[in-house]
Enzyme design. Structure first.
Site, PDB file in Angstrom:
ATOM      1  N   PRO A  91     -43.662  -2.678   1.176  1.00 11.33           N
ATOM      2  CA  PRO A  91     -42.739  -2.001   0.259  1.00 11.33           C
ATOM      3  C   PRO A  91     -41.406  -1.682   0.929  1.00 11.33           C
ATOM      4  O   PRO A  91     -40.465  -1.272   0.268  1.00 11.33           O
ATOM      5  CB  PRO A  91     -43.490  -0.718  -0.122  1.00 11.33           C
ATOM      6  CG  PRO A  91     -44.524  -0.532   0.927  1.00 11.33           C
ATOM      7  CD  PRO A  91     -44.830  -1.870   1.506  1.00 11.33           C
ATOM      8  N   GLU A 118     -51.594   1.713   5.193  1.00 12.49           N
ATOM      9  CA  GLU A 118     -51.594   2.858   6.127  1.00 12.49           C
ATOM     10  C   GLU A 118     -50.612   2.616   7.259  1.00 12.49           C
ATOM     11  O   GLU A 118     -50.005   3.551   7.766  1.00 12.49           O
ATOM     12  CB  GLU A 118     -52.987   3.107   6.732  1.00 12.49           C
ATOM     13  CG  GLU A 118     -54.030   3.570   5.734  1.00 12.49           C
ATOM     14  CD  GLU A 118     -54.653   2.419   4.973  1.00 12.49           C
ATOM     15  OE1 GLU A 118     -55.204   1.509   5.620  1.00 12.49           O
ATOM     16  OE2 GLU A 118     -54.580   2.410   3.736  1.00 12.49           O
ATOM     17  N   ARG A 156     -44.236 -22.006  -9.087  1.00 13.22           N
ATOM     18  CA  ARG A 156     -43.558 -22.447 -10.315  1.00 13.22           C
ATOM     19  C   ARG A 156     -42.293 -23.255 -10.017  1.00 13.22           C
ATOM     20  O   ARG A 156     -41.803 -23.977 -10.866  1.00 13.22           O
ATOM     21  CB  ARG A 156     -43.193 -21.245 -11.198  1.00 13.22           C
ATOM     22  CG  ARG A 156     -44.394 -20.503 -11.760  1.00 13.22           C
ATOM     23  CD  ARG A 156     -43.941 -19.336 -12.611  1.00 13.22           C
ATOM     24  NE  ARG A 156     -43.155 -19.777 -13.750  1.00 13.22           N
ATOM     25  CZ  ARG A 156     -43.667 -20.266 -14.875  1.00 13.22           C
ATOM     26  NH1 ARG A 156     -44.968 -20.351 -15.011  1.00 13.22           N
ATOM     27  NH2 ARG A 156     -42.877 -20.652 -15.847  1.00 13.22           N
ATOM     28  N   ASP A 171     -37.023 -20.394 -18.276  1.00 15.33           N
ATOM     29  CA  ASP A 171     -37.673 -19.127 -17.971  1.00 15.33           C
ATOM     30  C   ASP A 171     -36.691 -17.974 -18.013  1.00 15.33           C
ATOM     31  O   ASP A 171     -35.511 -18.147 -17.716  1.00 15.33           O
ATOM     32  CB  ASP A 171     -38.232 -19.148 -16.541  1.00 15.33           C
ATOM     33  CG  ASP A 171     -39.668 -19.642 -16.499  1.00 15.33           C
ATOM     34  OD1 ASP A 171     -40.253 -19.782 -17.571  1.00 15.33           O
ATOM     35  OD2 ASP A 171     -40.161 -19.871 -15.397  1.00 15.33           O
TER      36      ASP A 171
HETATM   37  N1  ADE Z   1     -47.678  -3.518   0.210  1.00 14.42           N
HETATM   38  C1  ADE Z   1     -47.869  -2.314  -0.345  1.00 14.42           C
HETATM   39  N2  ADE Z   1     -47.002  -2.092  -1.347  1.00 14.42           N
HETATM   40  C2  ADE Z   1     -46.241  -3.222  -1.437  1.00 14.42           C
HETATM   41  C3  ADE Z   1     -45.167  -3.616  -2.277  1.00 14.42           C
HETATM   42  N3  ADE Z   1     -44.685  -2.825  -3.232  1.00 14.42           N
HETATM   43  N4  ADE Z   1     -44.615  -4.823  -2.075  1.00 14.42           N
HETATM   44  C4  ADE Z   1     -45.081  -5.636  -1.099  1.00 14.42           C
HETATM   45  N5  ADE Z   1     -46.076  -5.322  -0.271  1.00 14.42           N
HETATM   46  C5  ADE Z   1     -46.663  -4.127  -0.437  1.00 14.42           C
END
Ligand code: ADE
Length: 239
Positions: A91, A118, A156, A171
Site C-alpha cells: 500500500p 505486518e 488484458r 475499455d
Molecule cells: N498489500 C496490502 N495492501 C495493499 C494494497 N492496497 N496494494 C498493494 N499491496 C497491498
C-alpha cells in the site's frame, strides 16, 4: 508475457489462474504465470520466513534472507536476457492505473512479491525491489489479491488475450473516459427500454451516441478524470 509470483500462500492463486480470461491466456501460451512458495527459500528446517521485530512492537516481520534468495534465484535470466522487473505489492507504492498497467505489460517479464502487511524487513526493498505498487489507498492483509489484480490487468494488454482487439481499445480508461452503457435482450426490463438508436442499424449514429454517453458517464461518475484530461494529464494523452 511471464509473471513469477512469490507468496507464502500459493494455493490462493489456483482457481484464479485456471479460470476465464487469465486461464485461457495461460492455456494458449500467451501468458506464463509461475507461483512460488517463499518458504522454499527459507534456510531453516521449520521453513520460517518471519521473526520478531527489532525494537519491539506487535506483529512479526518478514525476514530479508528468504526474499533476497528467492528474488535473486527467480531473476536469473537465461542467455543474458534482461532480468525481470521486480515489484513489491504494497500500500506504500504508487497507485496502479491504466497507463501504468500498460507500461508494466510492456516489460513482459515480472516478479510480483506478495508480502504480508505486518511488515517486511526494509533491506528487502533496498536490495531486490525495483518498484512498489499499490492497488488503492486501503490496507489488505497481504499482496496476493493485489498481485491477482495486476496479473489480470496486464494480461488484458497482451495481444491476443482479449478476443476482440476492439474491446480493449474501448475499455473504460483507454481514452481517459469511462465506458458507455451496454444493453442486450430482452428489449424491455422493468419498464425500461433499450435506447432506440441502438436498434436503428445506423452505425455512425450509434458511435456518436456511445461517445456522448461515455462523456456523460465520466462527467457524472468521475469528473476528476475529465479535470485531468483538461489539464493534459495521463488520461488525456493516452490514446
Ligand atoms: N498489500 C496490502 N495492501 C495493499 C494494497 N492496497 N496494494 C498493494 N499491496 C497491498
Amino acid at each position: 508475457m511471464r509473471v513469477q509470483v512469490l507468496t507464502i500462500f500459493p494455493e490462493l492463486f489456483g482457481p484464479f489462474l485456471a479460470t476465464s480470461l487469465v486461464g485461457r491466456a495461460i492455456e494458449k501460451g500467451l501468458l506464463d504465470v509461475r507461483v512460488h512458495d517463499l518458504r522454499e527459500f527459507s534456510e531453516d528446517r521449520h521453513r520460517s520466513v518471519d521473526d520478531e521485530p527489532y525494537g519491539g512492537g506487535g506483529g512479526m516481520v518478514m525476514m530479508a534472507p528468504p526474499w533476497i534468495r528467492a528474488v535473486r534465484t527467480l531473476s536469473e535470466a537465461p542467455g543474458g536476457e534482461q532480468r525481470p522487473w521486480r515489484i513489491l505489492m504494497s500500500p506504500q507504492g504508487a497507485r496502479l492505473d491504466e497507463p501504468r498497467v500498460r507500461e508494466l505489460a510492456a516489460r513482459r517479464d515480472l516478479i510480483l512479491m506478495c508480502g504480508r502487511y505486518e511488515g517486511i524487513d526494509e533491506r528487502v526493498r533496498q536490495t531486490v525491489v525495483d518498484e512498489e505498487v499499490s492497488i488503492g489507498d486501503y490496507v489488505l492483509s497481504g499482496g496476493e489479491l493485489p498481485a491477482m489484480v495486476l496479473i489480470e490487468a496486464v494480461s488484458r494488454q497482451v495481444p491476443g488475450v482479449v478476443k476482440l482487439a476492439d474491446s480493449v481499445e474501448q475499455d473504460s480508461f483507454r481514452n481517459g473516459l469511462l465506458d458507455y452503457p451496454h444493453y442486450t435482450r430482452p428489449p424491455m426490463v422493468e419498464g425500461l427500454e433499450v435506447p432506440e438508436v441502438l436498434l436503428s442499424g445506423n452505425h455512425a449514429a450509434i458511435r456518436r451516441w456511445r461517445e456522448e454517453q461515455a462523456l456523460r458517464a465520466t462527467r457524472e461518475k468521475r469528473p476528476d478524470l475529465l479535470a485531468r484530461a483538461g489539464s493534459g494529464g495521463a488520461a488525456a494523452t493516452e490514446s
